[in-house]
Design a protein around this motif. Structure first.
Motif, PDB file in Angstrom:
ATOM      1  N   ALA A  55      -7.510  -1.972  -0.559  1.00 52.89           N
ATOM      2  CA  ALA A  55      -7.846  -0.877   0.359  1.00 52.89           C
ATOM      3  C   ALA A  55      -8.820   0.113  -0.285  1.00 52.89           C
ATOM      4  CB  ALA A  55      -6.575  -0.162   0.813  1.00 52.89           C
ATOM      5  N   SER A 305       1.559   2.400   4.584  1.00 53.74           N
ATOM      6  CA  SER A 305       0.563   1.443   5.106  1.00 53.74           C
ATOM      7  C   SER A 305       0.941   0.031   4.657  1.00 53.74           C
ATOM      8  CB  SER A 305      -0.837   1.817   4.609  1.00 53.74           C
ATOM      9  OG  SER A 305      -1.809   1.009   5.205  1.00 53.74           O
ATOM     10  N   PRO A 308      -2.028  -3.259   4.731  1.00 55.42           N
ATOM     11  CA  PRO A 308      -3.258  -2.467   4.728  1.00 55.42           C
ATOM     12  C   PRO A 308      -4.385  -3.026   5.591  1.00 55.42           C
ATOM     13  CG  PRO A 308      -2.444  -2.772   2.495  1.00 55.42           C
ATOM     14  CD  PRO A 308      -1.613  -3.639   3.376  1.00 55.42           C
ATOM     15  N   THR A 337      -5.324   0.727   6.829  1.00 51.99           N
ATOM     16  CA  THR A 337      -5.186   1.887   5.941  1.00 51.99           C
ATOM     17  C   THR A 337      -6.262   2.928   6.222  1.00 51.99           C
ATOM     18  OG1 THR A 337      -4.145   0.599   4.199  1.00 51.99           O
ATOM     19  CG2 THR A 337      -5.173   2.648   3.521  1.00 51.99           C
ATOM     20  N   HIS A 341      -4.825   6.518   6.956  1.00 52.77           N
ATOM     21  CA  HIS A 341      -5.138   7.513   5.917  1.00 52.77           C
ATOM     22  C   HIS A 341      -6.423   8.275   6.230  1.00 52.77           C
ATOM     23  CE1 HIS A 341      -2.490   5.363   2.646  1.00 52.77           C
ATOM     24  NE2 HIS A 341      -1.813   5.803   3.676  1.00 52.77           N
ATOM     25  N   HIS A 350      -3.062  11.157   1.367  1.00 54.31           N
ATOM     26  CA  HIS A 350      -2.331  10.461   0.308  1.00 54.31           C
ATOM     27  C   HIS A 350      -1.087  11.227  -0.146  1.00 54.31           C
ATOM     28  CE1 HIS A 350      -5.506   7.536   0.212  1.00 54.31           C
ATOM     29  NE2 HIS A 350      -6.400   8.497   0.049  1.00 54.31           N
ATOM     30  N   SER A 419      -0.930  -4.183  -3.841  1.00 57.49           N
ATOM     31  CA  SER A 419      -1.864  -3.434  -2.996  1.00 57.49           C
ATOM     32  C   SER A 419      -2.950  -4.341  -2.442  1.00 57.49           C
ATOM     33  CB  SER A 419      -2.498  -2.295  -3.793  1.00 57.49           C
ATOM     34  OG  SER A 419      -1.521  -1.354  -4.151  1.00 57.49           O
ATOM     35  N   ASN A 423       1.831  -3.729   0.872  1.00 58.85           N
ATOM     36  CA  ASN A 423       2.267  -2.689  -0.068  1.00 58.85           C
ATOM     37  C   ASN A 423       3.786  -2.727  -0.181  1.00 58.85           C
ATOM     38  OD1 ASN A 423      -0.272  -1.654  -0.667  1.00 58.85           O
ATOM     39  ND2 ASN A 423      -0.260  -0.275   1.079  1.00 58.85           N
TER      40      ASN A 423
END
Length: 435
Positions: A55, A305, A308, A337, A341, A350, A419, A423
């Motif tokens: 990500a 997430s 992702p 993500t 995010h 974050h 990742s 996740n």
């Protein structure tokens, strides 16, 4: 001779790189494929695209090449969609064109193009429709499913009580609990947490989930009818895998975050005491009266997430998108993500902060950027079940127990161990103290 041989190899590599660069140059640009970093022969962009932190890598590339760009995984081009606008445009506004499932070797090997997750075209339409109808008939979205979750939560509470306040890893209990809800739907019965066949099923699902999340998860003719025994079994297993590992991992990650932020846990318990009390079980209808708990549940899913990139999509014909043309069969990665995010929608994305889903007056705030289950025609068919389970399990656990970390909360690591395509929270232990 050795020097000459070495020089020949270097020359051949240089020629290969130049040809690869020229081919890439000719395929990208306006009216062609989206731009992206120049690929190397065979390796493609694997030096720039790090599977261990996919990500973040893709975010950096989007800053250079824009919200629609191309990366090469080996020799195969992949079009990446980064940001809410392009993800929504592809998966929702132009859902028919981007609904096909992209190529994923683990899906080809394990499912052979069958089931719900990895199938395509008419087969996928028939099986998805059948699965959704069957789930509804079994009680999806109705009280009977809620009662199954509540019944299973009683068994979970029993298992937690057996720890007597001692430290334990919640992974196994949560997986068994969530899987038993699917068992009760598909088989009409639940299984003891020590049942050998049940444990074998759990082990298989865990192995497959880890395989899918590792290094891209990768690396007979199709029957005419969608409704045959192999497809039924594959579809049922899809429900187990999608309905167990994702939900139990979300709850497990959520409990870790509540250990990290004990004040948030306290506020949830205050709301539970005020709305539900201690004399009855939490129910789905309580959610509208529990905006803070609901906000925490949404924030858990947003923050972690879990998937992702979503699973890969593809286009079934040459498709014009923005200023580019995506060739038929090209794999599409919508980066979820990048939506979950988004810093404009979620300030300091974050940071774990339930205020992301709360209005100033404390009421719950909806967001179109909340896409943990993907979006459009390929949205997770078990979304309704998963959301019920996550809310009810977390509320029920906190109604009965206060969760304590075995180390100082500040020392708890909440960085995921994988990742790439998934996740997963780091391993941890907790103590459950009866309230």
């Amino acid at each position: 001779m050795e020097l000459l041989g070495g020089a020949t190899i270097v020359l051949l590599v240089c020629i290969a790189c130049l040809l690869s660069f020229a081919a890439w140059k000719g395929r990208s640009g306006k009216g062609k494929m989206p731009p992206g970093p120049a690929p190397l022969p065979i390796l493609g962009n694997l030096l720039q695209v790090k599977p261990s932190n996919l990500a973040k890598t893709l975010q950096k590339l989007s800053e250079e090449y824009g919200p629609v760009f191309t990366v090469h995984l080996g020799s195969d081009p992949v079009v990446v969609l980064h940001g809410y606008d392009v993800v929504k445009e592809a998966l929702v506004d132009r859902a028919d064109e981007f609904a096909a499932r992209g190529h994923m070797p683990i899906g080809d090997r394990a499912n052979n193009g069958l089931g719900i997750v990895f199938s395509n075209n008419e087969l996928w339409l028939q099986v998805r429709r059948f699965s959704l109808t069957t789930l509804r008939n079994f009680g999806m979205g109705k009280r009977s499913i809620e009662e199954r979750i509540q019944e299973e939560s009683d068994y979970l509470l029993e298992e937690i009580n057996k720890t007597k306040g001692r430290a334990f890893d919640p992974t196994f209990m949560l997986s068994c609990s969530v899987s038993n809800v699917i068992c009760s739907i598909v088989f009409g019965k639940r299984y003891d947490y020590k049942d050998k066949k049940f444990l074998a099923l759990m082990d298989n699902m865990n192995n497959i989930f880890e395989m899918i999340n590792s290094r891209w998860g990768q690396e007979k003719d199709r029957p005419n009818s969608s409704f045959h025994m192999k497809n039924l079994i594959t579809s049922a297993f899809d429900l187990f895998l999608a309905g167990t590992e994702t939900t139990s991992t979300t709850v497990r990650y959520g409990l870790l975050l509540l250990l990290k932020y004990p004040k948030i846990q306290e506020k949830i318990q205050e709301e539970i005491d005020q709305v539900v009390g201690r004399s009855r079980k939490p129910c789905v209808a309580d959610r509208t009266q529990m905006p803070y708990t609901d906000a925490v549940v949404h924030e858990i899913q947003r923050f972690i997430s879990l998937v992702p990139l979503a699973l890969p999509h593809t286009v079934t014909k040459d498709t014009s998108f923005r200023d580019y043309v995506i060739p038929k069969g090209t794999t599409i990665f919508p980066v979820l993500t990048s939506v979950l995010h988004d810093s404009k929608e979620f300030p300091n994305p974050h940071e774990f902060n339930p205020e992301h889903f709360l209005n100033k007056n404390g009421s719950f705030k909806k967001s179109e950027f909340f896409m943990p289950f993907s979006a459009g025609k390929r949205i997770c068919p078990g979304e309704g079940l998963a959301r019920m389970e996550i809310f009810l399990l977390i509320a029920t656990i906190l109604q009965n127990f206060t969760l304590k970390p075995v180390v100082n909360p500040q020392e708890l690591n909440i960085t995921p161990t994988l990742s790439g395509t998934g996740n997963v929270p780091p391993a941890y232990q907790l103590c459950a103290v009866p309230r």
